[in-house]
Design a protein around this motif. Structure first.
Motif, mmCIF file in Angstrom:
data_model
loop_
_atom_site.group_PDB
_atom_site.id
_atom_site.type_symbol
_atom_site.label_atom_id
_atom_site.label_comp_id
_atom_site.label_asym_id
_atom_site.label_seq_id
_atom_site.Cartn_x
_atom_site.Cartn_y
_atom_site.Cartn_z
ATOM 1 N N PHE A 95 34.320 50.455 26.848
ATOM 2 C CA PHE A 95 35.061 49.997 28.120
ATOM 3 C C PHE A 95 34.675 50.913 29.134
ATOM 4 N N THR A 96 34.610 50.357 30.479
ATOM 5 C CA THR A 96 34.446 51.180 31.623
ATOM 6 C C THR A 96 35.534 51.964 31.975
ATOM 7 N N TRP A 97 35.216 53.239 32.364
ATOM 8 C CA TRP A 97 36.391 54.085 32.957
ATOM 9 C C TRP A 97 37.358 53.371 33.809
ATOM 10 N N GLN A 98 36.766 52.517 34.662
ATOM 11 C CA GLN A 98 37.792 51.859 35.721
ATOM 12 C C GLN A 98 38.811 51.142 34.654
ATOM 13 N N GLY A 102 42.863 51.675 34.154
ATOM 14 C CA GLY A 102 43.802 50.256 34.342
ATOM 15 C C GLY A 102 44.972 50.631 33.192
ATOM 16 N N ALA A 103 44.274 50.956 32.051
ATOM 17 C CA ALA A 103 45.137 50.930 30.681
ATOM 18 C C ALA A 103 46.223 52.134 30.988
ATOM 19 N N VAL A 233 43.354 44.226 35.714
ATOM 20 C CA VAL A 233 42.688 42.937 35.131
ATOM 21 C C VAL A 233 41.925 43.278 34.029
ATOM 22 N N GLY A 234 41.013 44.197 34.012
ATOM 23 C CA GLY A 234 40.047 44.341 32.971
ATOM 24 C C GLY A 234 40.671 44.867 31.620
ATOM 25 N N GLY A 239 41.167 43.883 23.714
ATOM 26 C CA GLY A 239 40.553 44.958 22.849
ATOM 27 C C GLY A 239 41.219 46.270 23.322
ATOM 28 N N LEU A 240 41.916 45.940 24.595
ATOM 29 C CA LEU A 240 42.481 47.159 25.280
ATOM 30 C C LEU A 240 43.939 47.255 24.923
#
Length: 430
Positions: A95-98, A102-103, A233-234, A239-240
């Motif tokens: 996943f991206t760090w962005q 968000g998580a 949103v991501g 998966g997160l």
């Protein structure tokens, strides 16, 4: 003013004592200024921006702790959670760090909700003590393998997965030296032993020409590359979901355990008397949300605050001093950029060792307690994931209790978490 804000006389303390306690705690936890950018920058995040966030998030969190809870506890990005963020969520899961930020943001909001509604207390009471101890131990082991890898002491080996690196190289030798400096100084009860060890290795590295010196003082760099860059949103990607669950669980356990432990040592929690634990947890959870907006992993209460309590800190004035010192640290970004990875590795390794003492809290005579605890601790470093360690522990605990006739010992909170992890493996396996 200080008397009115912090009720110093009521807590049998003075301004001088609180100042000394604040400086003491800052010295013992300030290594995070160098370690956190080192870990999070592996995700592609801007190192200078992380440095600023690593100073601002603890400052803000400690100010809230001081003014809302009036407890002598410092806040900073949590060790273990930053490693999970960088090496599991971004490096392993892709996943991206962005999205990872968000998580963290969502987990912070959930933590606020759990604290305000009182669900947090129910959750904490429901998680077996053996698993709580194993989680701390497993995170320690996870930090340990990261530290040894960063130092070049543990390297990749196709035949055995891992192997011993060259102990004749400068990096591993300096890291070993740093570990001994930290351990000896801490054994002699020297304040700021971890920070001294990091600086000793860094200076020796400069003197021998192994790394470069970039200066000490400058204006703070820009935080723009990470500020408000989170992808909420991501982070709601399927998966997160389990990642957010892990963030929440570790944040709840880590924060609650640290706050209760340090507060008891300061005699701030007494049987039958109201305490400010709820306010302290609210300060902790709001700091997580604020830190994610700035661009750092979960901010939490630091167990190193016990050093300030030992020095006499009893009120939020200690936390306010910590906040001021973190703000002052904003002006040493060149020094932070001059610290090599093998200088922070000994600090990680030493903290890892301290976290492993939690193993003594496991009931090794009861296999339905011991086996899940062992699986939790072992799975974290060997699968390179805190999430997997938690999953193995919770699922095995429920299964063993169920099939040995001890199903009454399974608290609904433990059962719910175990079911969530089973769903994760069944439908969201990476």
């Amino acid at each position: 003013m200080f008397e009115r804000l912090f009720k110093l006389s009521e807590h049998n303390t003075t301004i001088r004592t609180e100042l000394v306690a604040g400086v003491t705690t800052f010295l013992t936890m300030s290594y995070i200024i160098f370690v956190n950018p080192d870990i999070l920058s592996t995700t592609g995040m801007d190192r200078d921006a992380i440095f600023v966030a690593t100073c601002l998030a603890p400052a803000l969190g400690s100010i809230v702790m001081a003014l809302v809870a009036n407890w002598p506890i410092g806040m900073a990005p949590g060790m273990g959670l930053n490693a999970f963020f960088a090496f599991t969520v971004v490096a392993a899961l892709g996943f991206t760090w962005q999205q990872a930020l968000g998580a963290v943001f969502i987990s912070g909001l959930i933590f606020v909700f759990l604290t305000v509604t009182g669900i947090r207390s129910w959750l904490i009471q429901g998680i077996p003590h053996s698993l709580r101890s194993a989680i701390a131990t497993g995170i320690g082991l996870f930090l340990g393998i990261i530290a040894l890898k960063n130092a070049g002491i543990v390297v990749d080996n196709p035949a055995t997965l891992v192997g011993l690196g060259s102990l004749k190289a400068a990096g591993p030798l300096l890291a070993i030296f740093g570990f001994f400096v930290i351990a000896v100084l801490d054994a002699l009860r020297v304040k700021g032993a971890i920070l001294i060890g990091i600086l000793a290795v860094t200076i020796l590295s400069w003197m021998t020409g192994v790394s470069e010196f970039h200066g000490i003082v400058s204006m703070p760099p820009s935080m723009a590359p990470t500020f408000l860059q989170l992808d909420i949103v991501g982070a709601l990607h399927g998966g997160l979901i389990h990642v957010i669950l892990v963030f929440v669980l570790v944040e709840v356990f880590d924060a609650t355990g640290t706050l209760i432990g340090v507060a008891k040592r300061a005699n701030l929690i007494q049987e039958g008397k109201p305490s400010r634990l709820g306010r302290a947890l609210l300060a902790d959870s709001t700091a997580i949300v604020a830190g994610s907006l700035m661009g750092t992993s979960s901010t939490t209460a630091y167990v190193e605050s016990a050093s300030g309590v030992q020095a006499g800190g009893r009120t939020g004035l200690t936390a306010l001093v910590i906040a001021v010192l973190f703000l002052a640290a904003l002006f040493i970004s060149p020094l932070a950029a001059s610290v090599p990875t093998y200088a922070t590795a000994p600090a990680l390794l030493y903290v890892a060792g301290l976290m492993m003492r939690e193993l003594t809290e496991v009931d090794w005579e009861d296999l339905t307690e011991a086996a899940p605890a062992a699986l939790t601790a072992l799975a974290m470093p060997f699968t390179y994931s805190i999430a997997n360690g938690l999953a193995f522990g919770f699922i095995s605990y429920v299964v063993l209790k169920l099939f040995t006739g001890k199903w009454r010992a399974i608290h609904p909170a433990t059962l719910i978490v175990a079911i969530l992890f089973v769903i994760r493996f069944a439908f969201f396996a990476e």
